[in-house]
Design a protein around this motif. Sequence first.
Motif, short mmCIF file in Angstrom:
data_model
loop_
_atom_site.label_atom_id
_atom_site.label_comp_id
_atom_site.label_asym_id
_atom_site.label_seq_id
_atom_site.Cartn_x
_atom_site.Cartn_y
_atom_site.Cartn_z
N LEU A 101 0.83 -1.21 0.00
CA LEU A 101 0.00 0.00 0.00
C LEU A 101 0.86 1.26 0.00
O LEU A 101 0.58 2.23 -0.71
N GLN A 102 1.94 1.26 0.78
CA GLN A 102 2.85 2.41 0.81
C GLN A 102 3.44 2.67 -0.59
O GLN A 102 3.48 3.81 -1.05
N PHE A 103 3.86 1.59 -1.25
CA PHE A 103 4.44 1.74 -2.59
C PHE A 103 3.41 2.32 -3.56
O PHE A 103 3.74 3.18 -4.38
N LYS A 104 2.17 1.84 -3.48
CA LYS A 104 1.14 2.33 -4.39
C LYS A 104 0.91 3.83 -4.22
O LYS A 104 0.78 4.56 -5.21
N ILE A 105 0.85 4.28 -3.01
CA ILE A 105 0.65 5.72 -2.75
C ILE A 105 1.84 6.52 -3.29
O ILE A 105 1.66 7.55 -3.93
N GLU A 110 4.08 10.26 -6.72
CA GLU A 110 5.46 10.48 -7.13
C GLU A 110 6.33 10.99 -5.99
O GLU A 110 7.03 11.99 -6.09
N ILE A 111 6.26 10.25 -4.88
CA ILE A 111 7.03 10.57 -3.68
C ILE A 111 7.99 9.41 -3.46
O ILE A 111 7.57 8.26 -3.35
N TYR A 112 9.28 9.69 -3.34
CA TYR A 112 10.21 8.59 -3.08
C TYR A 112 10.66 8.55 -1.62
O TYR A 112 10.71 7.50 -1.02
#
Length: 175
Positions: A101-105, A110-112
């Motif tokens: 879920l964190q990766f999807k957000i 577009e936040i790394y």
Amino acid sequence: MTEKQEKILDKALELFAEQGFASTSTSKVAKAAGVSEGLIFRHFTNKEGLLDAILKMGEERAKELFSDIVLEPDPKELLKKYIELPQKVRNDKAALEFWKLQFKIKWELEIYGEHKMAELEESLIRAFDLLRYNEPEQEANLLLTLMDGLATRGILQETYDMDSATTFLKHKYKI
């Protein structure tokens, strides 16, 4: 953090990842969490405050994941622990779901968040330096990039042979 706040953040993370940040209202989050929308505003101010809290939660969990690695004094053991980390996360269903879920957000917005990797990167540089690699900074950067790809692949593709990739990397780094 209260139990209700945790439930709000869990549901917000789930909804933001499933429906997208822009498409998820605070009223949807409130309904899913079984709380009033006012409670969300009281604890998080607005939807952006919810997002900030979710990203902060990710940073804290990343610190927890990396803590055993960055404190490892033996350079080979440090590399081994880091290389085995995606498999460890993949084997923990709750952790896997959280990171998915964190990766999807992060992809949607577009936040790394590279700052959360700084301490780990320094530890990898130190390990490669102690192991007398010619360019420890470049090796650390390469391994960080490889592991980011491995983690992404492991999250998105259930059938990906992570054991084989992990074994290959251990062999490559002679650990």
